[in-house]
Design a protein around this motif. Structure first.
Motif, PDB file in Angstrom:
ATOM      1  N   ALA A  77       0.838  -1.206   0.000  1.00 19.09           N
ATOM      2  CA  ALA A  77       0.000   0.000   0.000  1.00 19.09           C
ATOM      3  C   ALA A  77       0.870   1.252   0.000  1.00 19.09           C
ATOM      4  N   LEU A  78       2.007   1.209   0.690  1.00 17.10           N
ATOM      5  CA  LEU A  78       2.858   2.397   0.780  1.00 17.10           C
ATOM      6  C   LEU A  78       3.728   2.623  -0.452  1.00 17.10           C
ATOM      7  N   SER A  79       3.589   1.759  -1.449  1.00 14.76           N
ATOM      8  CA  SER A  79       4.365   1.968  -2.677  1.00 14.76           C
ATOM      9  C   SER A  79       3.811   3.123  -3.511  1.00 14.76           C
ATOM     10  N   LYS A  80       2.579   3.519  -3.208  1.00 14.51           N
ATOM     11  CA  LYS A  80       1.965   4.670  -3.875  1.00 14.51           C
ATOM     12  C   LYS A  80       1.529   5.645  -2.792  1.00 14.51           C
ATOM     13  N   PRO A  81       2.432   6.539  -2.363  1.00 17.35           N
ATOM     14  CA  PRO A  81       2.092   7.453  -1.262  1.00 17.35           C
ATOM     15  C   PRO A  81       0.916   8.356  -1.619  1.00 17.35           C
ATOM     16  N   ASN A  82      -0.134   8.227  -0.848  1.00 14.86           N
ATOM     17  CA  ASN A  82      -1.315   9.073  -1.004  1.00 14.86           C
ATOM     18  C   ASN A  82      -2.155   8.931   0.261  1.00 14.86           C
ATOM     19  N   ALA A  83      -3.282   9.612   0.312  1.00 15.15           N
ATOM     20  CA  ALA A  83      -4.127   9.584   1.510  1.00 15.15           C
ATOM     21  C   ALA A  83      -4.635   8.174   1.802  1.00 15.15           C
ATOM     22  N   ARG A  84      -4.968   7.429   0.768  1.00 11.26           N
ATOM     23  CA  ARG A  84      -5.466   6.064   0.969  1.00 11.26           C
ATOM     24  C   ARG A  84      -4.390   5.172   1.591  1.00 11.26           C
ATOM     25  N   SER A  85      -3.166   5.279   1.093  1.00 12.72           N
ATOM     26  CA  SER A  85      -2.096   4.434   1.632  1.00 12.72           C
ATOM     27  C   SER A  85      -1.764   4.825   3.069  1.00 12.72           C
ATOM     28  N   THR A  86      -1.847   6.109   3.372  1.00 10.92           N
ATOM     29  CA  THR A  86      -1.609   6.552   4.750  1.00 10.92           C
ATOM     30  C   THR A  86      -2.683   6.003   5.682  1.00 10.92           C
ATOM     31  N   ARG A  87      -3.934   6.026   5.251  1.00 14.82           N
ATOM     32  CA  ARG A  87      -5.015   5.453   6.060  1.00 14.82           C
ATOM     33  C   ARG A  87      -4.801   3.951   6.268  1.00 14.82           C
ATOM     34  N   SER A  88      -4.391   3.270   5.221  1.00 11.63           N
ATOM     35  CA  SER A  88      -4.122   1.835   5.343  1.00 11.63           C
ATOM     36  C   SER A  88      -2.995   1.588   6.342  1.00 11.63           C
ATOM     37  N   ALA A  89      -1.914   2.351   6.242  1.00 12.61           N
ATOM     38  CA  ALA A  89      -0.785   2.186   7.162  1.00 12.61           C
ATOM     39  C   ALA A  89      -1.203   2.496   8.598  1.00 12.61           C
ATOM     40  N   ASP A  90      -2.047   3.519   8.774  1.00  9.92           N
ATOM     41  CA  ASP A  90      -2.563   3.826  10.119  1.00  9.92           C
ATOM     42  C   ASP A  90      -3.339   2.635  10.684  1.00  9.92           C
ATOM     43  N   GLN A  91      -4.156   2.015   9.849  1.00 11.76           N
ATOM     44  CA  GLN A  91      -4.932   0.851  10.288  1.00 11.76           C
ATOM     45  C   GLN A  91      -4.012  -0.323  10.621  1.00 11.76           C
ATOM     46  N   TYR A  92      -3.003  -0.554   9.796  1.00 11.97           N
ATOM     47  CA  TYR A  92      -2.070  -1.652  10.061  1.00 11.97           C
ATOM     48  C   TYR A  92      -1.365  -1.432  11.401  1.00 11.97           C
ATOM     49  N   GLU A  93      -0.884  -0.214  11.613  1.00 12.79           N
ATOM     50  CA  GLU A  93      -0.204   0.079  12.870  1.00 12.79           C
ATOM     51  C   GLU A  93      -1.140  -0.106  14.062  1.00 12.79           C
ATOM     52  N   SER A  94      -2.357   0.359  13.933  1.00 18.37           N
ATOM     53  CA  SER A  94      -3.324   0.215  15.021  1.00 18.37           C
ATOM     54  C   SER A  94      -3.558  -1.255  15.353  1.00 18.37           C
ATOM     55  N   ARG A  95      -3.711  -2.081  14.325  1.00 20.83           N
ATOM     56  CA  ARG A  95      -3.917  -3.522  14.550  1.00 20.83           C
ATOM     57  C   ARG A  95      -2.700  -4.155  15.216  1.00 20.83           C
ATOM     58  N   ILE A  96      -1.520  -3.763  14.786  1.00 23.87           N
ATOM     59  CA  ILE A  96      -0.293  -4.306  15.378  1.00 23.87           C
ATOM     60  C   ILE A  96      -0.217  -3.939  16.857  1.00 23.87           C
ATOM     61  N   ARG A  97      -0.538  -2.709  17.173  1.00 23.83           N
ATOM     62  CA  ARG A  97      -0.487  -2.267  18.576  1.00 23.83           C
ATOM     63  C   ARG A  97      -1.494  -3.004  19.456  1.00 23.83           C
ATOM     64  N   THR A  98      -2.583  -3.513  18.889  1.00 20.17           N
ATOM     65  CA  THR A  98      -3.585  -4.219  19.703  1.00 20.17           C
ATOM     66  C   THR A  98      -3.180  -5.661  20.017  1.00 20.17           C
ATOM     67  N   ILE A  99      -2.163  -6.178  19.372  1.00 22.47           N
ATOM     68  CA  ILE A  99      -1.716  -7.551  19.640  1.00 22.47           C
ATOM     69  C   ILE A  99      -1.292  -7.686  21.103  1.00 22.47           C
ATOM     70  N   ALA A 100      -0.579  -6.703  21.588  1.00 24.00           N
ATOM     71  CA  ALA A 100      -0.140  -6.678  22.991  1.00 24.00           C
ATOM     72  C   ALA A 100      -0.190  -5.225  23.437  1.00 24.00           C
ATOM     73  N   PRO A 101      -1.384  -4.750  23.795  1.00 25.13           N
ATOM     74  CA  PRO A 101      -1.550  -3.322  24.090  1.00 25.13           C
ATOM     75  C   PRO A 101      -0.705  -2.829  25.261  1.00 25.13           C
ATOM     76  N   GLU A 102      -0.220  -3.735  26.101  1.00 25.28           N
ATOM     77  CA  GLU A 102       0.624  -3.321  27.218  1.00 25.28           C
ATOM     78  C   GLU A 102       2.021  -2.902  26.759  1.00 25.28           C
ATOM     79  N   LEU A 103       2.378  -3.255  25.535  1.00 22.39           N
ATOM     80  CA  LEU A 103       3.678  -2.847  25.000  1.00 22.39           C
ATOM     81  C   LEU A 103       3.570  -1.429  24.449  1.00 22.39           C
TER      82      LEU A 103
END
Length: 185
Positions: free
Chosen positions: A91-117
């Motif tokens: 998704a980040l191979s084409k920098p735009n608002a859509r790819s930024t939203r996708s990256a934000d969602q990916y990061e959010s999901r990763i952070r929920t794996i172990a929210p204490e970290l």
């Protein structure tokens, strides 16, 4: 003060994210730290490290299972050390608002794996796809996915962005841990 012990682990479907992990490890080592780079499938003792960097590719809008499993399996040990995460995605191979939203969602999901970290930072990098490295069935699915996303096959990784993130990580780790960097990255 002796150099920090750093572990860089990655889940990689076809090897390109593992290449990013090796590059990150080499850059951290150049900053004067002792670094081990491993696959998430290898046995490691988190307690042996001062900093653990966990990375993985995004596939079907999720961090690869190996990265998720690694964090989940080692969450208590990771809570006792300094951590950082990174992911690669097309998704980040084409920098735009859509790819930024996708990256934000990916990061959010990763952070929920172990929210204490509380990772020092989360690196977000464009990925690479080489259909020749895939089995024929996955190759067909990948081509369809790429067509829908409007992304071409190839190497979209930005090594300068990866270096900048790694330098930021190294500086932030040094500041928070009180360990000076011995070299400038």
């Amino acid at each position: 003060m002796k150099p920090a012990r750093v572990l860089v682990v990655a889940a990689s479907g076809h090897g390109t994210t593992a290449e990013v992990a090796r590059h990150i490890g080499e850059s951290i080592a150049a900053a004067g730290h002792a670094v081990d780079v491993r696959s998430v499938d290898q046995t490691v003792h988190i307690d042996d490290y001062d900093l653990v960097v966990v990375g993985g590719a995004i596939r079907y809008d999720r961090w690869l299972r190996g990265a998720t499993t690694f964090v989940g399996d080692h969450r208590s040990e990771l809570a006792s050390t300094t951590v950082a995460f990174f992911f690669t995605c097309l998704a980040l191979s084409k920098p735009n608002a859509r790819s930024t939203r996708s990256a934000d969602q990916y990061e959010s999901r990763i952070r929920t794996i172990a929210p204490e970290l509380d990772p020092l930072t989360v690196g977000r990098f464009a990925g690479a796809v080489d259909p020749a490295r895939m089995n024929p069935l996955l190759r067909i699915a990948a081509r369809a996915f790429l067509a829908v996303r409007g992304v071409g096959a190839g190497d979209h990784r930005d090594w300068n962005a990866i270096d900048a993130w790694t330098d930021h990580l190294t500086v932030t780790f040094a500041e928070r841990s009180g360990r000076p960097r011995t070299e400038t990255v």
